[in-house]
Design a protein around this motif. Structure first.
Motif, PDB file in Angstrom:
ATOM      1  N   ALA A  73       8.589  -5.720  17.386  1.00 14.51           N
ATOM      2  CA  ALA A  73       8.820  -5.061  16.097  1.00 14.51           C
ATOM      3  C   ALA A  73       7.597  -4.224  15.758  1.00 14.51           C
ATOM      4  CB  ALA A  73       9.077  -6.086  14.994  1.00 14.51           C
ATOM      5  N   CYS A  74       7.828  -3.109  15.090  1.00 21.14           N
ATOM      6  CA  CYS A  74       6.715  -2.300  14.610  1.00 21.14           C
ATOM      7  C   CYS A  74       7.083  -1.711  13.257  1.00 21.14           C
ATOM      8  CB  CYS A  74       6.352  -1.201  15.605  1.00 21.14           C
ATOM      9  SG  CYS A  74       7.725  -0.159  16.138  1.00 21.14           S
ATOM     10  N   ALA A  75       6.071  -1.395  12.489  1.00 25.69           N
ATOM     11  CA  ALA A  75       6.285  -0.857  11.149  1.00 25.69           C
ATOM     12  C   ALA A  75       5.200   0.165  10.840  1.00 25.69           C
ATOM     13  CB  ALA A  75       6.272  -1.974  10.111  1.00 25.69           C
ATOM     14  N   PHE A  76       5.574   1.184  10.093  1.00 30.63           N
ATOM     15  CA  PHE A  76       4.601   2.205   9.710  1.00 30.63           C
ATOM     16  C   PHE A  76       5.104   2.923   8.460  1.00 30.63           C
ATOM     17  CE2 PHE A  76       7.370   3.830  13.050  1.00 30.63           C
ATOM     18  CZ  PHE A  76       7.880   4.994  12.500  1.00 30.63           C
ATOM     19  N   ALA A  77       4.165   3.497   7.728  1.00 28.00           N
ATOM     20  CA  ALA A  77       4.494   4.249   6.521  1.00 28.00           C
ATOM     21  C   ALA A  77       4.880   5.682   6.894  1.00 28.00           C
ATOM     22  CB  ALA A  77       3.299   4.261   5.578  1.00 28.00           C
ATOM     23  N   PHE A  78       5.783   6.263   6.097  1.00 30.92           N
ATOM     24  CA  PHE A  78       6.197   7.646   6.340  1.00 30.92           C
ATOM     25  C   PHE A  78       6.688   8.250   5.034  1.00 30.92           C
ATOM     26  CE2 PHE A  78      10.119   5.354   6.428  1.00 30.92           C
ATOM     27  CZ  PHE A  78      11.125   6.251   6.094  1.00 30.92           C
ATOM     28  N   ASP A  79       6.844   9.562   5.032  1.00 28.08           N
ATOM     29  CA  ASP A  79       7.369  10.277   3.873  1.00 28.08           C
ATOM     30  C   ASP A  79       8.888  10.092   3.857  1.00 28.08           C
ATOM     31  OD1 ASP A  79       8.220  12.011   1.921  1.00 28.08           O
ATOM     32  OD2 ASP A  79       7.008  13.711   2.614  1.00 28.08           O
ATOM     33  N   ALA A  80       9.413   9.469   2.808  1.00 26.34           N
ATOM     34  CA  ALA A  80      10.845   9.156   2.741  1.00 26.34           C
ATOM     35  C   ALA A  80      11.721  10.399   2.805  1.00 26.34           C
ATOM     36  CB  ALA A  80      11.141   8.388   1.452  1.00 26.34           C
ATOM     37  N   GLU A  81      11.166  11.564   2.494  1.00 27.17           N
ATOM     38  CA  GLU A  81      11.947  12.800   2.533  1.00 27.17           C
ATOM     39  C   GLU A  81      12.052  13.382   3.941  1.00 27.17           C
ATOM     40  OE1 GLU A  81      10.409  15.546  -0.288  1.00 27.17           O
ATOM     41  OE2 GLU A  81      10.812  14.266  -2.030  1.00 27.17           O
ATOM     42  N   THR A  82      11.318  12.810   4.884  1.00 26.43           N
ATOM     43  CA  THR A  82      11.369  13.306   6.265  1.00 26.43           C
ATOM     44  C   THR A  82      11.604  12.138   7.227  1.00 26.43           C
ATOM     45  OG1 THR A  82       8.950  13.137   6.423  1.00 26.43           O
ATOM     46  CG2 THR A  82       9.874  15.278   5.790  1.00 26.43           C
ATOM     47  N   PRO A  83      12.799  11.530   7.168  1.00 26.75           N
ATOM     48  CA  PRO A  83      13.093  10.409   8.069  1.00 26.75           C
ATOM     49  C   PRO A  83      13.154  10.814   9.529  1.00 26.75           C
ATOM     50  CG  PRO A  83      15.081  11.112   6.917  1.00 26.75           C
ATOM     51  CD  PRO A  83      13.938  11.856   6.293  1.00 26.75           C
ATOM     52  N   GLY A  84      13.199  12.117   9.782  1.00 31.08           N
ATOM     53  CA  GLY A  84      13.203  12.583  11.160  1.00 31.08           C
ATOM     54  C   GLY A  84      11.964  12.148  11.928  1.00 31.08           C
ATOM     55  N   ALA A  85      10.872  11.921  11.202  1.00 35.27           N
ATOM     56  CA  ALA A  85       9.644  11.454  11.850  1.00 35.27           C
ATOM     57  C   ALA A  85       9.852  10.072  12.454  1.00 35.27           C
ATOM     58  CB  ALA A  85       8.504  11.427  10.837  1.00 35.27           C
ATOM     59  N   VAL A  86      10.660   9.255  11.787  1.00 32.49           N
ATOM     60  CA  VAL A  86      10.969   7.918  12.301  1.00 32.49           C
ATOM     61  C   VAL A  86      11.874   8.035  13.521  1.00 32.49           C
ATOM     62  CG1 VAL A  86      11.966   5.666  11.751  1.00 32.49           C
ATOM     63  CG2 VAL A  86      10.760   6.951   9.981  1.00 32.49           C
ATOM     64  N   ASP A  87      12.854   8.935  13.447  1.00 27.76           N
ATOM     65  CA  ASP A  87      13.753   9.157  14.583  1.00 27.76           C
ATOM     66  C   ASP A  87      12.983   9.577  15.830  1.00 27.76           C
ATOM     67  OD1 ASP A  87      16.067   8.547  13.160  1.00 27.76           O
ATOM     68  OD2 ASP A  87      16.332  10.610  12.473  1.00 27.76           O
ATOM     69  N   GLN A  88      11.972  10.418  15.645  1.00 24.68           N
ATOM     70  CA  GLN A  88      11.186  10.891  16.787  1.00 24.68           C
ATOM     71  C   GLN A  88      10.483   9.731  17.477  1.00 24.68           C
ATOM     72  OE1 GLN A  88       8.561  13.947  15.349  1.00 24.68           O
ATOM     73  NE2 GLN A  88      10.178  15.486  15.165  1.00 24.68           N
ATOM     74  N   THR A 103       0.827  -1.210   0.000  1.00 23.32           N
ATOM     75  CA  THR A 103       0.000   0.000   0.000  1.00 23.32           C
ATOM     76  C   THR A 103       0.862   1.261   0.000  1.00 23.32           C
ATOM     77  OG1 THR A 103      -1.746  -1.150   1.219  1.00 23.32           O
ATOM     78  CG2 THR A 103      -1.805   1.258   1.228  1.00 23.32           C
ATOM     79  N   ALA A 104       1.913   1.256   0.822  1.00 17.73           N
ATOM     80  CA  ALA A 104       2.781   2.440   0.923  1.00 17.73           C
ATOM     81  C   ALA A 104       3.482   2.729  -0.399  1.00 17.73           C
ATOM     82  CB  ALA A 104       3.801   2.230   2.030  1.00 17.73           C
ATOM     83  N   LEU A 105       4.010   1.686  -1.056  1.00 21.12           N
ATOM     84  CA  LEU A 105       4.721   1.890  -2.312  1.00 21.12           C
ATOM     85  C   LEU A 105       3.792   2.445  -3.388  1.00 21.12           C
ATOM     86  CD1 LEU A 105       7.028  -1.277  -2.435  1.00 21.12           C
ATOM     87  CD2 LEU A 105       7.630   1.060  -1.790  1.00 21.12           C
ATOM     88  N   LYS A 106       2.548   1.998  -3.394  1.00 22.41           N
ATOM     89  CA  LYS A 106       1.578   2.505  -4.367  1.00 22.41           C
ATOM     90  C   LYS A 106       1.315   3.995  -4.158  1.00 22.41           C
ATOM     91  CE  LYS A 106      -0.976  -1.783  -5.276  1.00 22.41           C
ATOM     92  NZ  LYS A 106      -2.275  -2.483  -5.091  1.00 22.41           N
ATOM     93  N   ARG A 107       1.444   4.438  -2.921  1.00 24.52           N
ATOM     94  CA  ARG A 107       1.174   5.835  -2.597  1.00 24.52           C
ATOM     95  C   ARG A 107       2.443   6.683  -2.569  1.00 24.52           C
ATOM     96  NH1 ARG A 107      -3.138   4.833   2.407  1.00 24.52           N
ATOM     97  NH2 ARG A 107      -4.819   3.930   1.110  1.00 24.52           N
ATOM     98  N   GLY A 108       3.567   6.094  -2.980  1.00 26.36           N
ATOM     99  CA  GLY A 108       4.816   6.832  -3.030  1.00 26.36           C
ATOM    100  C   GLY A 108       5.434   7.094  -1.665  1.00 26.36           C
TER     101      GLY A 108
END
Length: 204
Positions: free
Chosen positions: A94-109, A34-39
Motif C-alpha cells: 500500500a502507498c499513500a501520498f497527497a495531491f491536488d484534488a482537482e487533478t486526479p490524473g496525477a494519481v492515475d499516472q 497535514t494534507a487536509l490542513k493544506r487543502g
C-alpha cells in the motif's frame, strides 16, 4: 542504538525495508491531517501482486523474497516525494501520498506506471518471473477522512480490479461497497439458511 533498532523493527518490514501495517496506519493518519490542513487530498493505492504464488511455488522462497524486494522498488520508484509505502504482508502493498484534488490524473499516472512495470518480467534468482499487479485507489473526501476508511475503500477497489480481470487499476466507487455488502448478506443468509432447513440444496 538499541532503542533505535527496536523502533525500526517495530515499524518496518524486515524483508523490503518498507513500513509495516502498523506504521502505515500511524504515518497515514499524520499524512491525512497535514494534507487536509493544506487543502489537499490523499490518495491510497492498495496493490496486490498477481500470480506471485506461482513464482514462489515454482522457483522457491528465495526467489520469491527477491521478487518481493524488486516489486517494492518498482512500486516506490514512481511515487511522488513524501509518499509513504508499506508492505502489509504476503504480496500486498500500500502507498499513500497527497495531491491536488482537482487533478486526479496525477494519481492515475502513478498507478499506471506501477501496473505497467509490474506487467514486465523481473529477473530474480537467475530466472525470469512474470507477474502483474491489481491496484485499488481511494481518496479522502467527505465521509472518508480517516486512514482506516481510506484503507478499507482502497481494498474494496482492489477487489473490484481483481474481479475485472487483474493487472489493472480501479478507483473506489460507492456502488462497489453496496455490491460487497449485498454479497456478504447473501453469503451469511446461505450459511444460516442451509443448516436451519430454510434452503435445501440438490445435487446433480
Amino acid at each position: 542504538a538499541a532503542e533505535a533498532r527496536a523502533s525500526e523493527l517495530a515499524t518496518t518490514d524486515p524483508l523490503t525495508g518498507l513500513l509495516n501495517r502498523r506504521a502505515l496506519s500511524e504515518s497515514g493518519a499524520r499524512l491525512i491531517e497535514t494534507a487536509l490542513k493544506r487543502g489537499r487530498a490523499v490518495a491510497m493505492l492498495m496493490i496486490d501482486l498477481d500470480h506471485f504464488k506461482s513464482v514462489n511455488d515454482l522457483h522457491g522462497h528465495i526467489a520469491g523474497d527477491q521478487l518481493l524486494r524488486a516489486a517494492a522498488h518498482a512500486i516506490t520508484t514512481p511515487l511522488p516525494e513524501h509518499a509513504i509505502v508499506a508492505r502489509l504482508g504476503g504480496d500486498e502493498f500500500a502507498c499513500a501520498f497527497a495531491f491536488d484534488a482537482e487533478t486526479p490524473g496525477a494519481v492515475d499516472q502513478v498507478a499506471d506506471a506501477i501496473v505497467v512495470r509490474m506487467a514486465q518480467p523481473f529477473r530474480v534468482g537467475g530466472v525470469e518471473a512474470h507477474i502483474g499487479a491489481s491496484l485499488g485507489i481511494a481518496q479522502t473526501e467527505p465521509g472518508c477522512r480517516t486512514i482506516d476508511t481510506l484503507m478499507r475503500r482502497s481494498d474494496i477497489a482492489l477487489y473490484a480490479a481483481k474481479r475485472a480481470g487483474r493487472n489493472q487499476r480501479a478507483w473506489f466507487d460507492a456502488s462497489m461497497e453496496r455490491e460487497l455488502e449485498l454479497r456478504n448478506e447473501v453469503e451469511l443468509g446461505l450459511r444460516a439458511g442451509i443448516p436451519s432447513g430454510q434452503i435445501v440444496p440438490w445435487f446433480e
